[in-house]
Write an enzyme that holds these catalytic residues in place. Structure first.
Site, PDB file in Angstrom:
ATOM      1  N   LYS A 143     -17.116 -21.244  55.667  1.00 18.78           N
ATOM      2  CA  LYS A 143     -18.179 -22.120  55.169  1.00 18.78           C
ATOM      3  C   LYS A 143     -17.648 -23.015  54.055  1.00 18.78           C
ATOM      4  CE  LYS A 143     -22.118 -19.099  56.021  1.00 18.78           C
ATOM      5  NZ  LYS A 143     -23.297 -18.592  55.319  1.00 18.78           N
ATOM      6  N   HIS A 146     -18.606 -24.892  47.871  1.00 16.21           N
ATOM      7  CA  HIS A 146     -19.386 -25.945  47.233  1.00 16.21           C
ATOM      8  C   HIS A 146     -19.255 -25.903  45.713  1.00 16.21           C
ATOM      9  CE1 HIS A 146     -22.251 -22.753  46.529  1.00 16.21           C
ATOM     10  NE2 HIS A 146     -22.349 -22.540  47.828  1.00 16.21           N
ATOM     11  N   HIS A 149     -19.594 -22.607  43.997  1.00 18.09           N
ATOM     12  CA  HIS A 149     -18.435 -21.703  43.996  1.00 18.09           C
ATOM     13  C   HIS A 149     -17.420 -22.136  42.948  1.00 18.09           C
ATOM     14  CE1 HIS A 149     -19.799 -20.868  48.303  1.00 18.09           C
ATOM     15  NE2 HIS A 149     -19.884 -19.709  47.682  1.00 18.09           N
TER      16      HIS A 149
HETATM   17  N1  ARG Z   1     -20.691 -15.135  48.882  1.00 20.23           N
HETATM   18  C1  ARG Z   1     -21.894 -15.345  48.155  1.00 20.23           C
HETATM   19  C2  ARG Z   1     -22.339 -16.804  48.251  1.00 20.23           C
HETATM   20  O1  ARG Z   1     -21.535 -17.661  48.507  1.00 20.23           O
HETATM   21  C3  ARG Z   1     -21.796 -14.988  46.714  1.00 20.23           C
HETATM   22  C4  ARG Z   1     -21.549 -13.540  46.445  1.00 20.23           C
HETATM   23  C5  ARG Z   1     -22.059 -13.117  45.117  1.00 20.23           C
HETATM   24  N2  ARG Z   1     -21.781 -11.757  44.810  1.00 20.23           N
HETATM   25  C6  ARG Z   1     -22.452 -10.693  45.229  1.00 20.23           C
HETATM   26  N3  ARG Z   1     -22.041  -9.525  44.880  1.00 20.23           N
HETATM   27  N4  ARG Z   1     -23.527 -10.824  45.971  1.00 20.23           N
HETATM   28  O2  ARG Z   1     -23.497 -17.095  48.036  1.00 20.23           O
END
Ligand code: ARG
Length: 583
Positions: A143, A146, A149
């Site tokens: 993905k 963005h 991140h």
């Molecule tokens: N991968 C997730 C996203 O892009 C964020 C993860 C955040 N951390 C967690 N432990 N849920 O939205």
């Protein structure tokens, strides 16, 4: 060394108010630099509130207004070699330090142990020790990477750096989005129109392409949907071929990210991800059932009641009706697993504010399960960035942002008259560009949204990362020019002019600023400190020449400039910025 002065004041104050020095130290704070230079330290907040034993002990008259009471107290405080003057305000007492001792102590320490400056202060001692797990960045395979991140990456890195600098054992974890139904789609998509060739040459782009295309096709083609469901089933059942393809996606992605994070100056101790914990969710659900926390609804989903009254007015779904787990279920498993594996004392998650409810629910459930450490789990939330784009359009890949920052910065540097001839202009441009991004992002409260504008970000004037780097590079160049003249900090008596005093007064604040940032995990306190330091040193640089000054003044000034350079560099590194020596 700021603590030496705070302690000196606390000592005199404690004799009068009968409260221990240690208890008084946190109530003494550096006065923000002003042109008047009258005082250097002051008591914080209302003295009547902070030192309430005073009245009881009759140390101040019970009647009379605040000013009179403060004055009565101030009159009793002894002056000594360090504390030269005591001035009463309304409920606040100001202290003027001996300026020669101020310069001597600060600079001595900065020269003997530049990296320990500030971080080893008494004020911060209670924060030392223990283990902090910081989870940040956490992009999703195939993905977009963005702006959210990117923010998580730099904010998490800052928090990890700060905790480390203050003496904690820090574990940095990247929790990849590497599991879930979308991997059924990705796998099925790759089997249809993926290319091993492209996967090797442009892995992130290719995975993204496949993902976009398969999502488009699944809308209109029922066979794609069933192929995706089938692929996901094979994955969950750990069928070799499917798992092998998934593993390849993951490995290639992690390798790519490692390379790009390195450009950003960020690294991780662990690349974990949702996939690691999917297998543990069954145990979590069993435990929740045993503890009577998991309820099955009429629709067949499994939920945890989060309401205060037990009326299901708010709840979290942990199991779908088909028995599969959700994002939060994996997060519960991940938290339990991390606690067991790393034995952290606190855990910090860094994501945008849209996930705040998710983390509240997560912590709520952990604590309902009886894990008291859930109280020491925190979510650091940040706002949205609008309009971050590159020549390729909206940000999809982290690397595009870095390229854009670098190429724009190279252009700016070419146009600037003050630019130096550099051995590695590309690397310098990239470092400066990245600092600009970081400062722009860290200037305000993290929770605020902001509009992104490359031109504003990369300005060399004003409170930007470019200005910070420029200040640092100028100090380096000054020190390089005088590198052959050995200088010592033995005689700092020439540093009693107002410019030097301002700089020294400002340095007194460094530990307080680190404390503020450690308390609320907001970088802006440190950013503001470094900006003010840069402005102060810019005018000191203008007014206090080294070249052509008498030897004693020249030496003392070099000593001051070199001290400022190291504080600047240390602060920048905590923010995640690599200082450049030339630009
Ligand atoms: N991968 C997730 C996203 O892009 C964020 C993860 C955040 N951390 C967690 N432990 N849920 O939205």
């Amino acid at each position: 060394m700021a603590c030496f002065f705070r302690r000196s004041v606390a000592l005199q104050l404690s004799k009068v108010v009968g409260v221990s020095e240690d208890a008084l130290i946190p109530l003494i704070s550096a006065v923000p630099v002003s042109k008047k230079h009258v005082c250097d330290l002051r008591t914080t907040s209302d003295l009547r509130v902070s030192v309430n034993s005073l009245l009881q002990r009759g140390a101040v008259p019970p009647d009379g207004d605040l000013q009179t009471q403060t004055q009565a107290l101030a009159n009793q405080i002894k002056r000594d070699a360090v504390v030269e003057e005591v001035v009463a305000g309304r409920g606040v007492i100001h202290f003027r330090l001996n300026r020669l001792i101020l310069a001597q102590k600060l600079l001595e320490q900065l020269h003997s142990e530049p990296d320990g400056f500030g971080v080893k202060s008494d004020l911060l001692r209670h924060l030392q020790g223990g283990r902090t797990l910081v989870e940040f960045s956490s992009p999703n395979i195939a993905k977009k990477f963005h702006a959210g991140h990117l923010r998580s990456t730099i904010i998490g890195n800052f928090i990890a750096n700060l905790k480390k600098a203050l003496g904690k054992d820090v574990i940095r974890v990247n929790y990849l989005g590497d599991w879930g139904m979308q991997f059924g789609l990705l796998g099925a998509g790759f089997e249809r129109f993926g290319s091993q060739e492209k996967l090797k040459t442009r892995p992130l782009e290719h995975l993204f392409e496949v993902y976009v295309q398969v999502n488009r096709e699944v809308e209109s083609d029922e066979s794609v949907r069933s192929a995706a469901a089938e692929f996901y089933r094979r994955l969950v059942q750990r069928e070799d071929q499917a798992l092998e393809l998934w593993r390849q996606f993951r490995e290639i992605t992690v390798d790519e990210y490692k390379r790009i994070y390195q450009r950003l100056g960020v690294d991780f101790d662990h690349y974990s991800g949702e996939s690691f914990h999917d297998g543990q969710t069954q145990n979590v659900l069993e435990e929740l059932k045993t503890k009577r926390l998991l309820k099955t609804t009429e629709k067949g989903t499994g939920v945890v009641d989060l309401s205060a009254m037990g009326d299901m007015s708010s709840y979290a779904t942990l199991v779908r009706s088909d028995g599969t787990s959700l994002y939060i279920t994996r997060d519960i498993a991940a938290a339990l697993d991390r606690k067991q594996r790393f034995g952290f004392d606190e855990m910090i998650y860094v994501t945008d504010k849209s996930q705040s409810v998710h983390f509240q629910q997560l912590f709520h459930i952990l604590s309902a399960m009886g894990h008291e450490w859930a109280e020491r789990c925190h979510h650091v939330a940040f706002g949205l960035v609008q309009g971050m784009s590159t020549r390729r359009g909206e940000v999809v890949f982290l690397e595009d942002v870095l390229e854009e920052a670098r190429s724009r910065m190279i252009n700016n540097m070419r146009q600037s008259r003050t630019s130096k001839v550099l051995e590695e202009p590309e690397l310098t441009a990239e470092r400066v560009g990245i600092s600009a991004l970081i400062i722009q992002d860290f200037k305000g409260p993290l929770i605020s949204d902001y509009k992104f504008d490359w031109d504003k970000v990369l300005q060399s004037q004003g409170d930007t990362g470019v200005f910070l780097q420029y200040t640092h590079a100028r100090l380096c160049s000054l020190l390089r020019r005088h590198a052959s003249e050995s200088y010592s900090c033995r005689d700092v008596s020439p540093l009693t002019d107002s410019r030097s005093v301002s700089v020294l007064q400002h340095l007194l604040r460094y530990d307080e600023v680190l404390l503020q940032s450690a308390n609320d995990l907001q970088p802006r306190h440190l950013v503001n400190f470094l900006m003010t330091l840069s402005h102060l040193v810019a005018s000191a640089h203008r007014e206090l020449p080294v070249k052509g000054s008498p030897a004693a003044a020249a030496q003392a000034r070099l000593c001051l400039f070199s001290a400022v350079r190291s504080v600047l560099a240390n602060g920048m590194r905590i923010l995640g910025i690599t200082p450049v020596d030339k630009m």
